[in-house]
Design an enzyme around this catalytic site. Structure first.
Site, PDB file in Angstrom:
ATOM      1  N   ASP A   1       9.846   0.773   4.212  1.00 32.66           N
ATOM      2  CA  ASP A   1      10.973   0.161   5.105  1.00 32.66           C
ATOM      3  C   ASP A   1      11.879   1.238   5.593  1.00 32.66           C
ATOM      4  O   ASP A   1      12.340   1.218   6.899  1.00 32.66           O
ATOM      5  CB  ASP A   1      11.842  -0.799   3.993  1.00 32.66           C
ATOM      6  CG  ASP A   1      11.015  -1.701   3.549  1.00 32.66           C
ATOM      7  OD1 ASP A   1       9.749  -1.782   3.818  1.00 32.66           O
ATOM      8  OD2 ASP A   1      11.191  -2.385   2.529  1.00 32.66           O
TER       9      ASP A   1
ATOM     10  N   THR B   1       0.883  -1.159   0.015  1.00 32.54           N
ATOM     11  CA  THR B   1       0.101  -0.128   0.021  1.00 32.54           C
ATOM     12  C   THR B   1       0.727   1.171   0.043  1.00 32.54           C
ATOM     13  O   THR B   1       0.420   2.136  -0.440  1.00 32.54           O
ATOM     14  CB  THR B   1      -0.837  -0.039   1.032  1.00 32.54           C
ATOM     15  OG1 THR B   1      -0.149  -0.279   2.364  1.00 32.54           O
ATOM     16  CG2 THR B   1      -2.041  -0.953   1.151  1.00 32.54           C
TER      17      THR B   1
HETATM   18  C1  GLA Z   1       9.037  -4.263   0.125  1.00 31.32           C
HETATM   19  C2  GLA Z   1       9.228  -2.804  -0.460  1.00 31.32           C
HETATM   20  C3  GLA Z   1       8.099  -1.816   0.612  1.00 31.32           C
HETATM   21  C4  GLA Z   1       6.739  -2.216   0.626  1.00 31.32           C
HETATM   22  C5  GLA Z   1       6.763  -3.741   0.814  1.00 31.32           C
HETATM   23  C6  GLA Z   1       5.325  -4.520   0.606  1.00 31.32           C
HETATM   24  O1  GLA Z   1       9.258  -4.400   1.342  1.00 31.32           O
HETATM   25  O2  GLA Z   1      10.441  -2.323  -0.273  1.00 31.32           O
HETATM   26  O3  GLA Z   1       8.155  -0.308   0.342  1.00 31.32           O
HETATM   27  O4  GLA Z   1       6.345  -1.848  -0.647  1.00 31.32           O
HETATM   28  O5  GLA Z   1       7.430  -4.286   0.024  1.00 31.32           O
HETATM   29  O6  GLA Z   1       4.235  -3.752   1.392  1.00 31.32           O
END
Ligand code: GLA
Length: 390
Positions: free
Chosen positions: A176, A41
């Protein structure tokens, strides 16, 4: 502080063994993250609810009096060096990400000097716990620190995200990076990926976080990740023909989505349905967590996993098996895949006193179903990036 002085002393011994004695050594540690809910999202300007965990990438560094940057990675058991006097090389893999983020951070610095760097982690690579974002966060923070700079967190998160796009080829959102920089022990982080407003939500003290690593990582992860944005983009085009001010799926209601169903590819509609429903689940999960409402968390995690599996199509056989293995495990509150998908880990909320029997039960059942040995990691939440000097 979440990194023990004894561990840092051992790290420093390694650093000096490789680079020699003398000079002030600085260190940085960045936690990994686990996302409780709000998956896929963030790059739709939606809501996410991750927590930083007590598994870290650690880095030690010292200034050099020339323009050479030398990096030793214990994780990859390899070293790499480049000169600040040349332009970006075409190296691949971890070294490319490292060189890329160091150069990006130092772009803003006039008086640059070389660096000796040593890094290690107790965060597994490919486990879906953001080891890549944590590595870039420590490298960027250290490069700035050794040039007498500190970085504003939101701006730095955006820099890290852009670096992930350029040097790892993943068009990731910003979850993240913000989780790693803004984490707070005892809490998860509710994050609005539109205006980057954040709030910390306390986790019930009697609940434990158990991460179950499937020990698989399918190659599809980054190609499918980028593809989902294109699939949703075609539906967004149809939505914008009716209402041009729509900026992202964040602005779209279920009714609006239904209204364009007939003009769109059914696959695109399913992808968007996941995003809309997942955003709703985040808010419900925050309320459920605040009330330690185990039953609602269980339902929301199950619905999130199902939506990621059936509508967004980012799960895989192993993740599904891991979630199924948790269904009747002792102490289970909720279980779902976490992170980008196509392997990696599931996140599980579990009654604390049963965390170990939960982990054993799920590992055993997962092994029977798949023939693969998974890995259970019982974690606690952690503060974000920390720095210091030795
Ligand atoms: C990875 C990406 C994040 C996010 C997740 C899914 O970890 O780095 O930015 O989009 O996938 O939620």
């Amino acid at each position: 502080m979440t990194i023990s002085p004894e561990k840092l002393e051992l790290d420093a011994r390694e650093f000096r063994r490789i680079y020699g004695n003398g000079g002030k050594i600085s260190w940085v540690a960045a936690p990994g993250r686990v996302n409780l809910i709000g998956e896929h999202t963030d790059y739709h300007e939606g809501f996410v609810f991750p927590a930083a965990i007590d598994r870290h990438v650690r880095i030690l560094g010292r200034a050099r009096n020339d323009r050479k940057v030398r990096i030793f990675s214990a994780t990859f058991n390899g070293s790499y060096e480049f000169s600040l006097d040349t332009s970006m090389s075409d190296v691949k893999g971890w070294a490319r990400r490292a060189e890329g983020i160091i150069r990006t951070v130092l772009d803003a610095v006039d008086e640059k000097h070389g660096l000796d760097i040593w890094m290690d982690a107790d965060l597994s690579v490919g486990g879906g716990l953001s080891s890549s974002a944590a590595s870039m966060a420590v490298l960027g923070t250290l490069a700035a620190l050794l040039h007498g700079r500190t970085l504003e967190k939101i701006a730095f998160a955006k820099t890290l995200q852009a670096a992930e796009h350029s040097f790892a080829g993943l068009k990731c959102g910003i979850m993240d990076q913000l989780a790693i920089l803004l984490g707070k022990a005892g809490h998860a982080l509710l994050l609005d990926c539109r205006d980057l407003a954040t709030s910390h939500v306390k986790l019930p003290a009697e609940w434990a976080l158990v991460i179950m690593d499937t020990n698989v990582k399918h190659d599809l992860a980054s190609s499918e990740y980028n593809k989902r944005q294109i699939e949703c983009g075609t539906v967004l085009d149809a939505l914008r023909r009716r209402r041009p001010e729509i900026r992202s799926l964040r602005d779209v209601s279920f009714n609006e989505l239904e209204a364009v169903r007939d003009e769109c590819d059914p696959v695109g509609i399913k992808r968007c349905l996941h995003v809309l429903s997942e955003n709703e689940r985040v808010h419900k999960a925050v309320a459920a967590l605040e009330n330690a409402d185990a039953r609602s968390i269980g339902e929301l995690f199950a619905a999130s996993h199902k939506s990621l599996r059936d509508d967004y199509a980012v799960s895989c056989r192993e993740l599904d098996a891991m979630v199924e293995a948790a269904a009747d495990a002792p102490g289970i509150i909720g279980s779902r895949m976490t992170g980008g998908g196509f392997g990696g880990s599931t996140v599980n909320l579990v009654h604390k006193d049963q965390a170990h029997s939960f982990a054993e039960h799920v590992s055993e059942k997962y092994r029977k179903a798949t023939g693969i040995d998974g890995k259970a990691i019982i974690v606690t939440t952690s503060d974000g990036v920390v720095t210091g000097n030795l």
